[in-house]
Design a protein around this motif. Sequence first.
Motif, PDB file in Angstrom:
ATOM      1  N   ILE A  79      10.446 -33.719  12.832  1.00 43.57           N
ATOM      2  CA  ILE A  79       8.936 -32.899  13.819  1.00 43.57           C
ATOM      3  C   ILE A  79       7.732 -32.899  12.624  1.00 43.57           C
ATOM      4  O   ILE A  79       7.600 -32.488  11.602  1.00 43.57           O
ATOM      5  N   GLY A  80       6.778 -33.083  13.337  1.00 45.22           N
ATOM      6  CA  GLY A  80       5.149 -32.955  12.952  1.00 45.22           C
ATOM      7  C   GLY A  80       4.977 -31.869  13.514  1.00 45.22           C
ATOM      8  O   GLY A  80       4.913 -30.819  13.760  1.00 45.22           O
ATOM      9  N   HIS A  81       3.623 -31.813  12.601  1.00 46.65           N
ATOM     10  CA  HIS A  81       2.796 -30.382  12.419  1.00 46.65           C
ATOM     11  C   HIS A  81       2.311 -29.888  14.482  1.00 46.65           C
ATOM     12  O   HIS A  81       3.225 -28.720  14.089  1.00 46.65           O
ATOM     13  N   ALA A  82       2.086 -30.814  15.353  1.00 48.67           N
ATOM     14  CA  ALA A  82       2.006 -29.976  16.871  1.00 48.67           C
ATOM     15  C   ALA A  82       3.467 -28.875  16.839  1.00 48.67           C
ATOM     16  O   ALA A  82       3.391 -28.046  18.147  1.00 48.67           O
ATOM     17  N   GLU A  83       4.721 -30.218  16.238  1.00 51.32           N
ATOM     18  CA  GLU A  83       5.378 -29.995  17.628  1.00 51.32           C
ATOM     19  C   GLU A  83       5.970 -28.273  16.822  1.00 51.32           C
ATOM     20  O   GLU A  83       6.362 -27.382  16.662  1.00 51.32           O
ATOM     21  N   LEU A  84       5.618 -28.249  14.977  1.00 52.64           N
ATOM     22  CA  LEU A  84       5.750 -27.138  14.459  1.00 52.64           C
ATOM     23  C   LEU A  84       4.901 -25.958  14.832  1.00 52.64           C
ATOM     24  O   LEU A  84       6.307 -25.034  14.519  1.00 52.64           O
ATOM     25  N   VAL A  85       4.001 -26.277  15.172  1.00 53.56           N
ATOM     26  CA  VAL A  85       3.313 -24.688  15.735  1.00 53.56           C
ATOM     27  C   VAL A  85       3.872 -24.292  17.142  1.00 53.56           C
ATOM     28  O   VAL A  85       4.268 -23.345  16.993  1.00 53.56           O
ATOM     29  N   LYS A  86       4.211 -25.747  18.056  1.00 57.13           N
ATOM     30  CA  LYS A  86       5.027 -24.424  18.698  1.00 57.13           C
ATOM     31  C   LYS A  86       6.149 -23.872  18.654  1.00 57.13           C
ATOM     32  O   LYS A  86       7.281 -23.354  19.482  1.00 57.13           O
ATOM     33  N   LEU A  87       7.119 -25.030  18.006  1.00 56.31           N
ATOM     34  CA  LEU A  87       8.153 -23.838  17.255  1.00 56.31           C
ATOM     35  C   LEU A  87       7.852 -22.587  16.953  1.00 56.31           C
ATOM     36  O   LEU A  87       8.385 -21.475  16.851  1.00 56.31           O
ATOM     37  N   VAL A  88       6.955 -22.365  15.935  1.00 61.22           N
ATOM     38  CA  VAL A  88       6.675 -21.426  15.255  1.00 61.22           C
ATOM     39  C   VAL A  88       6.515 -20.336  16.293  1.00 61.22           C
ATOM     40  O   VAL A  88       6.535 -19.081  16.457  1.00 61.22           O
ATOM     41  N   ALA A  89       5.504 -20.750  17.353  1.00 56.36           N
ATOM     42  CA  ALA A  89       5.520 -19.681  18.623  1.00 56.36           C
ATOM     43  C   ALA A  89       6.662 -19.348  19.086  1.00 56.36           C
ATOM     44  O   ALA A  89       6.889 -18.192  19.238  1.00 56.36           O
ATOM     45  N   ASP A  90       7.287 -19.925  19.236  1.00 60.86           N
ATOM     46  CA  ASP A  90       8.839 -19.867  20.402  1.00 60.86           C
ATOM     47  C   ASP A  90       9.672 -18.958  19.772  1.00 60.86           C
ATOM     48  O   ASP A  90       9.807 -18.128  20.108  1.00 60.86           O
ATOM     49  N   GLU A  91       9.912 -19.036  18.145  1.00 60.31           N
ATOM     50  CA  GLU A  91      10.297 -18.205  17.557  1.00 60.31           C
ATOM     51  C   GLU A  91       9.719 -16.511  17.115  1.00 60.31           C
ATOM     52  O   GLU A  91      10.433 -15.575  17.527  1.00 60.31           O
ATOM     53  N   LEU A  92       8.175 -16.930  16.618  1.00 61.21           N
ATOM     54  CA  LEU A  92       7.316 -15.496  16.780  1.00 61.21           C
ATOM     55  C   LEU A  92       7.790 -14.720  18.014  1.00 61.21           C
ATOM     56  O   LEU A  92       8.134 -13.290  18.400  1.00 61.21           O
ATOM     57  N   ARG A  93       7.728 -15.477  19.680  1.00 66.81           N
ATOM     58  CA  ARG A  93       8.110 -15.113  21.154  1.00 66.81           C
ATOM     59  C   ARG A  93       8.434 -14.342  21.048  1.00 66.81           C
ATOM     60  O   ARG A  93       9.853 -12.731  21.082  1.00 66.81           O
ATOM     61  N   ARG A  94      10.152 -14.866  20.397  1.00 67.98           N
ATOM     62  CA  ARG A  94      11.622 -14.218  20.762  1.00 67.98           C
ATOM     63  C   ARG A  94      11.270 -13.227  19.482  1.00 67.98           C
ATOM     64  O   ARG A  94      12.275 -12.394  20.019  1.00 67.98           O
ATOM     65  N   HIS A  95      11.237 -13.606  18.036  1.00 67.68           N
ATOM     66  CA  HIS A  95      11.425 -11.926  17.296  1.00 67.68           C
ATOM     67  C   HIS A  95      10.755 -11.236  17.247  1.00 67.68           C
ATOM     68  O   HIS A  95      11.103  -9.963  16.794  1.00 67.68           O
ATOM     69  N   THR A  96       9.458 -11.076  18.045  1.00 69.91           N
ATOM     70  CA  THR A  96       8.780  -9.489  17.728  1.00 69.91           C
ATOM     71  C   THR A  96       9.286  -9.085  19.759  1.00 69.91           C
ATOM     72  O   THR A  96       8.537  -8.598  19.794  1.00 69.91           O
ATOM     73  N   GLY A  97       9.102 -10.499  20.395  1.00 69.81           N
ATOM     74  CA  GLY A  97       9.323 -10.047  21.671  1.00 69.81           C
ATOM     75  C   GLY A  97       7.635  -9.685  22.868  1.00 69.81           C
ATOM     76  O   GLY A  97       7.704  -9.641  23.530  1.00 69.81           O
ATOM     77  N   SER A  98       6.963 -10.726  21.467  1.00 74.82           N
ATOM     78  CA  SER A  98       5.449 -10.214  22.487  1.00 74.82           C
ATOM     79  C   SER A  98       4.594 -12.187  22.063  1.00 74.82           C
ATOM     80  O   SER A  98       4.861 -12.656  21.400  1.00 74.82           O
ATOM     81  N   PRO A  99       4.163 -11.907  23.224  1.00 75.07           N
ATOM     82  CA  PRO A  99       3.150 -13.313  23.486  1.00 75.07           C
ATOM     83  C   PRO A  99       1.836 -13.356  22.440  1.00 75.07           C
ATOM     84  O   PRO A  99       1.538 -12.503  22.539  1.00 75.07           O
ATOM     85  N   ASN A 100       1.861 -14.642  22.407  1.00 75.17           N
ATOM     86  CA  ASN A 100       0.447 -14.681  21.484  1.00 75.17           C
ATOM     87  C   ASN A 100      -0.940 -15.951  21.779  1.00 75.17           C
ATOM     88  O   ASN A 100       0.108 -17.064  21.018  1.00 75.17           O
ATOM     89  N   HIS A 101      -1.562 -15.453  22.381  1.00 75.56           N
ATOM     90  CA  HIS A 101      -1.973 -17.133  22.687  1.00 75.56           C
ATOM     91  C   HIS A 101      -2.945 -17.923  21.996  1.00 75.56           C
ATOM     92  O   HIS A 101      -3.044 -18.710  22.074  1.00 75.56           O
ATOM     93  N   GLU A 102      -3.570 -16.907  20.772  1.00 73.73           N
ATOM     94  CA  GLU A 102      -4.442 -16.876  20.017  1.00 73.73           C
ATOM     95  C   GLU A 102      -3.977 -18.404  18.586  1.00 73.73           C
ATOM     96  O   GLU A 102      -5.345 -18.668  18.568  1.00 73.73           O
ATOM     97  N   LEU A 103      -3.736 -17.012  18.112  1.00 73.77           N
ATOM     98  CA  LEU A 103      -2.761 -17.760  16.584  1.00 73.77           C
ATOM     99  C   LEU A 103      -1.932 -19.211  16.912  1.00 73.77           C
ATOM    100  O   LEU A 103      -3.113 -20.101  15.867  1.00 73.77           O
ATOM    101  N   PRO A 104      -1.830 -19.728  18.042  1.00 71.66           N
ATOM    102  CA  PRO A 104      -1.424 -20.830  17.878  1.00 71.66           C
ATOM    103  C   PRO A 104      -2.859 -22.436  18.009  1.00 71.66           C
ATOM    104  O   PRO A 104      -2.907 -22.869  17.089  1.00 71.66           O
ATOM    105  N   ALA A 105      -3.470 -21.779  18.678  1.00 69.51           N
ATOM    106  CA  ALA A 105      -4.576 -22.364  18.833  1.00 69.51           C
ATOM    107  C   ALA A 105      -5.565 -22.159  17.154  1.00 69.51           C
ATOM    108  O   ALA A 105      -6.318 -23.047  17.256  1.00 69.51           O
ATOM    109  N   GLU A 106      -5.299 -21.141  16.850  1.00 70.54           N
ATOM    110  CA  GLU A 106      -6.251 -21.438  15.579  1.00 70.54           C
ATOM    111  C   GLU A 106      -5.731 -21.864  14.076  1.00 70.54           C
ATOM    112  O   GLU A 106      -5.946 -22.548  13.947  1.00 70.54           O
ATOM    113  N   ILE A 107      -4.615 -21.672  14.130  1.00 69.66           N
ATOM    114  CA  ILE A 107      -3.712 -22.488  13.549  1.00 69.66           C
ATOM    115  C   ILE A 107      -3.989 -24.322  13.606  1.00 69.66           C
ATOM    116  O   ILE A 107      -4.037 -25.027  13.008  1.00 69.66           O
ATOM    117  N   LEU A 108      -3.679 -24.840  15.007  1.00 69.50           N
ATOM    118  CA  LEU A 108      -4.799 -25.876  15.276  1.00 69.50           C
ATOM    119  C   LEU A 108      -6.234 -26.201  14.844  1.00 69.50           C
ATOM    120  O   LEU A 108      -6.197 -27.350  14.346  1.00 69.50           O
TER     121      LEU A 108
END
Length: 502
Positions: A79-108
């Motif tokens: 997987i490349g960087h963009a797909e890794l960002v999506k994977l990280v966001a999905d893992e964090l949503r599952r791990h914390t139970g909370s969404p965050n739309h700001e951090l993926p944009a910040e990583i990009l």
Amino acid sequence: MDRVHLNPPPAADVAERADAHSVAPLLNCLLREIAEPHRPPEGERRVYRLRGSGRLLRVLGERRPAEPEVRRDGAWQRIGHAELVKLVADELRRHTGSPNHELPAEILDSRDALAALLTARARATPPDDPYLRSEQSLLTGHPYHPAPKARGGGPVATWLPYAPEAHARFPLTLLGLREDAVVEEGDTSALDALGEAPPGYRLLPAHPWQLDLVGPALADAFADGRLLRLGTTDFDAWPTAAIRTLYAPARDLFLKFSLDVRITNDIRRLWRHDLLKLRRTDSLTATALAALDGPAAWLADRGYRTADFAFEELAVLVRDGLRDSVLPGATPLLAAGLVEGFEGSPLHGARDPAAWWRAYLAQVVPPALAAFADHGVVLEAHLQNVLVAVDTDGLPVQALFRDAEGVKLLPDVSRAAGWERLVYCLVVNHLVEIAGALAEHHPGLDPWPAVRRELARHGLPEIPALLASPTLPGKTNLLLRWTGADGADARYLPLPNPLLRA
């Protein structure tokens, strides 16, 4: 910034390098904070299970992981960087139970900023001064932050002229601040020597990027005469690794400004509460370093000046320069630059790396421990706050510490909390990274027995437990950003302690 190359690097090459540089710190955060080793390494690739989904991920290497692969349908898929960002966001949503739309944009944004820096850096002339080269070398930046190069999401043209990684230098904007609006504390006399203010006004230098950011809010002050534009300095200042702290070699002066941009975990303002306690913190830290038996030095934050109607927005802090602090004949270098690498780095060229490392530890470790033990001062001794001066052979002969804003004092914080912070900053953030870079450049060197011996020389009651502990505290920058915690609200998780293995 000076331009020396007519042809920019190919866009495909820039994109590939930007992706690779951005993948490493994001993987470091993911694997440290929400993953666990799953099974023995497969050759040079290490396999992890992600806690949120149970997915398997493998990476190449350990210190700066690369080439992430996910297990799908019985096979490993890159997987490349963009797909890794999506994977990280999905893992964090599952791990914390909370969404965050700001951090993926910040990583990009961090990845895109890095691409812009790579292009600009290829066209720019690095400074001749090795100290400035070390400060401006941090192309990849914090190795355990998900978005180390984010610049607030603004257009490249607004921030690139002020980027240390692109070897920027520029004059300061000079403002006239009406005397009845001046707020200052400490020794700010160096500011008055930067130019000439008209009668009834005091000089107030400003970072041009910050002035662009907050300019609309100052329209009334310019209109009613509380502020005047007086042009620019007749000399350039160089942005250091901290971006908002500038060094003016012609005046041997550091100036630290507010910058209303999120860089790593914080909006980088000079906050009122920090400025109001600055004199006490700086004075106690200076006393602690001056009492040491050795060459270590403190680059004092002498004082600050600002406007009563824009206290944080226009604040400028005056910091000691280098000439009166560095040992004669020695060359100061930023510790973080030694990890990143730059032309002429003594870490790369050490003829006897074991001796070099012992000298490094002897300069950096004792002052930080003595300040804590004898004066209750917790230096923020991480890679960006420590300069290491080397002699003509490249051997470390002195450590210089800086940034009163990050210093903690006992009993303002408990001894246990202060010690944990010191261990994180000095050992995890600093010595682990220098040791890793040194071992990478000098295969066969085990740096940890020397660290253990250096720590064991000191009589702090916490040292035996540190040497015997199976873990060290690691800061959770990914989870801090995902949960929206205050940037100063450090949270730690246990990491394997290399001191125990040594």
